[in-house]
Write an enzyme that holds these catalytic residues in place. Structure first.
Site, short mmCIF file in Angstrom:
data_model
loop_
_atom_site.label_atom_id
_atom_site.label_comp_id
_atom_site.label_asym_id
_atom_site.label_seq_id
_atom_site.Cartn_x
_atom_site.Cartn_y
_atom_site.Cartn_z
N GLY A 1 0.81 -1.21 0.00
CA GLY A 1 0.00 0.00 0.00
C GLY A 1 0.84 1.27 0.00
N GLU B 1 -0.21 -23.47 1.11
CA GLU B 1 1.05 -23.43 0.38
C GLU B 1 2.19 -24.03 1.19
OE1 GLU B 1 -0.01 -19.74 -2.62
OE2 GLU B 1 0.65 -19.26 -0.61
N ASP C 1 -3.61 -3.74 5.42
CA ASP C 1 -4.01 -4.71 6.43
C ASP C 1 -4.29 -4.10 7.79
OD1 ASP C 1 -3.63 -6.55 4.49
OD2 ASP C 1 -1.97 -7.61 5.45
#
Lengths: 422, 422
Positions: free
Chosen positions: B16, B172, B301
């Protein structure tokens, strides 16, 4: 594994230990290779990790992966703390013991502060991957702090790098830090001009690269000076602290000091109760065994071996590898019933050192190279000696990238003080 | 730098913050970009550092290098500890203050143990480069210890890996650790068969990858099971300790636990005294400003933003980037005299996750992909989003290498307990 086989225990998977294990090949032995690290390290390029040119994983490989095809070899990640010669076993730090028929100690060396261990906190040395990332963190953080520092004197101290010791490591560090400051980082700062950085190489002797021919030492000094490095010869450092260093009677304010001056052997000689030289190296017989113990060999940087002319075998990778191959040949001969003593004859192939990204010196004795032909020869030789195609490609790509752009890829400040938030 | 210019202070150089700074471009402002790390981290590939596929320097770049061409931007390596809204300045940990005209907080998140912080020592999470090398060290060391362990029960616990949390990171990690154990490491050990390794993925909800369509979750579960992963759904973990985990009322002996379950925002909301949700995220207006403070934005976030349909904007890189671009556009409009409130409209582009080296799931809403086409699409997309040609080449080479050989290049145990002897 057939436990009836002759059991060779090798401690240390550096150049010497690894070469020995490979040279044993299909000999009828079982081998246990013990190292306190999980990786073999290509130490000649460690300074490139410290100076942001290479990633740690480009010069280090898991030991057990390197010997995965030698089915006779079991690799152990463990720390040896002693040798019980009477019971023919090595002792581990958890108290376990491992019995041997033949023991080879190839445990290397670490930097030495000549009894001034309190200097280590101010002047870290360069032997392990952690040493390299520590120096990288110090170097990069100095520029970050200088960018925020408003006091001119404090800023100058932050932008002063002192490298102590004019051997190949010191020369290579000084040249690369000068390039980092003068080229790589130049466009990235707003409040400081990184070209104001001072890099000072301090050598107690009367020339740098003392192992090379005097004219090559002189060339290396000029090449360093062209990169903006100040070379101070004939001055031993008499003090190191948080503010700087004292040499030749004067104090130089410097917040970054790197130690490339002294080497001390690992405690292999102590483990054996063997005779050692001043640097702690075990003094071995001419067949690399310990006096009175034909079943114990000591090789590489932790042994002191003399050449035919009385000069010591140097502490470099080719010497350790030759010693590893020699011990393997001796063991094979013994297994074939030939117990004759086989003296180790060291063949010196030459000395190499780089100065920044365009110059190097190579001394093959009669033939020598300097300048960019030496740099390319140095680069090709080192890529050849790296292990595995993948690493050769990766390192070659990195070097060509730095050569073409001046940019280095591993400018990371990691570990050290952890940020506390969030 | 013209100090008359409007001063934008950006805290945090994640997706961001960095996108915002770049989108400001040639706007008539001066910018100070503050981060407590010297590097921007490509977090979506962090699990590949933790599982030995990539080197740290392949997914992290010096922040000041990334913005070197933005001459209006000054980068500072510093830790922010608070915001003084009355005096319009941020407070650093060394007591310094930096005045702002506009403040943007983009400080991200860290893993959360839902109030059970004592679990962290047994179940490390994955948010920073150090987290990744810590997990890498734990994973590799477990196999090393198992190789030396003679007790069958203790060996099984060493070869049991529990990943808590079935989001993309958990999936993952589980897939890659299974591949590491069953393929990469297979030939390297003598006393253990690494294929005996158990990998267990524990998810409290009724399916993994809850953000995806249910049929894709089901596909991902089958793909994980094909790799040998056990998927445990509907069980919250009720205890973590050095011996293992408890979930669904039963104890599983495991010496390796990884936390991929919870996220807590950075303390940006606390700094501001702003309203926060349960995860600590600042609740912002629809233009991403803090209520009553049009000069303070919170993005990424560490902010909670609602979409038009009431669902929250997800904590993923594209959302943070869109918010960064939105704030840049708002600032430019304001500088041009247009103070109208501009609501942020999030466009969801899709969800991606990989399962090992041959499968992935991609959910674009109406269109979805699974299997190897998804894996290739995932790989190409991630290489595209990496910064810099050099890193794209390096990561592409690494992935092709792993794809072709099954071998991973960064199998290093570093840091942690330092070997004591030289």
């Amino acid at each position: 594994m057939n436990s009836e086989l002759h059991h060779v225990v090798v401690v240390g998977a550096g150049f010497g230990g690894l070469e020995l294990v490979r040279a044993l090949g299909k000999a009828p032995v079982r081998v246990t290779l013990i190292d306190q690290r999980n990786h073999h390290l290509f130490q000649p390029l460690l300074y490139q990790v410290a100076t942001t040119s290479l990633a740690t994983s480009e010069i280090a490989w898991p030991i057990r992966h390197l010997v995965r095809h030698e089915k006779a070899v079991t690799t152990l990640l463990a720390t040896v703390t002693g040798v019980d010669k009477a019971n023919k076993c090595v002792v581990l730090d958890d108290g376990d013991t491992i019995a041997y028929d033949t023991l080879v100690l190839a445990t290397g060396a670490r930097h030495s502060y000549f009894g001034r261990d309190e200097w280590e906190q101010f002047a870290p040395g360069l032997k392990t991957l952690e040493d390299a990332t520590t120096i990288r963190r110090h170097v990069l953080r100095a520029f970050e702090q200088a960018e925020r520092e408003t006091d001119a004197e404090a800023r100058n101290a932050l932008l002063t790098f002192v490298i102590i010791g004019g051997g190949p490591t010191g020369v290579e560090l000084a040249g690369t830090i000068a390039e980092l400051a003068h080229a790589t980082l130049r466009a990235d700062f707003r409040n400081i001009d990184t070209r104001d950085t001072k890099v000072v190489l301090v050598e107690a002797g009367d020339r740098i690269l003392a192992a090379f021919r005097p004219d090559l030492s002189a060339y290396a000094k000029r090449a360093l000076e062209r990169l903006g490095v100040t070379v101070e010869l004939g001055h031993a450092v008499s003090s190191c602290n948080a503010d700087g260093v004292v040499f030749g009677g004067r104090h130089l304010a410097a917040r970054n000091i790197i130690w490339a001056a002294g080497v001390a052997a690992s405690p292999a000689a102590q483990w054996l109760g063997a005779e050692a030289d001043r640097a702690g190296r075990a003094i071995v017989e001419d067949d690399l065994t310990v006096a009175g113990h034909p079943d114990i060999f000591v090789i590489g940087d932790t042994a002191q071996v003399k050449r035919a002319d009385g000069r010591p075998v140097p502490g470099i990778a080719p010497a350790a590898k030759q010693a590893g191959r020699h011990v393997a040949a001796t063991l094979k001969a013994r297994l074939a019933g030939n117990d004759a003593k086989r003296p180790f004859v060291y063949k010196h192939q030459g000395d190499l050192a780089t100065i920044g990204k365009r110059a190097a010196v190579i001394d093959f004795g009669r033939i020598s190279f300097t300048g960019w032909p030496a740099w390319w020869l140095w680069g090709i030789a080192h890529i050849f000696f790296l292990i595995g195609l993948r690493n050769r490609l990766a390192v070659a790509m990195n070097w060509l990238w730095i050569y073409a752009t001046g940019q280095r890829s591993a400018r990371l400040i990691t570990q050290g003080r952890q940020p506390s938030s969030p």
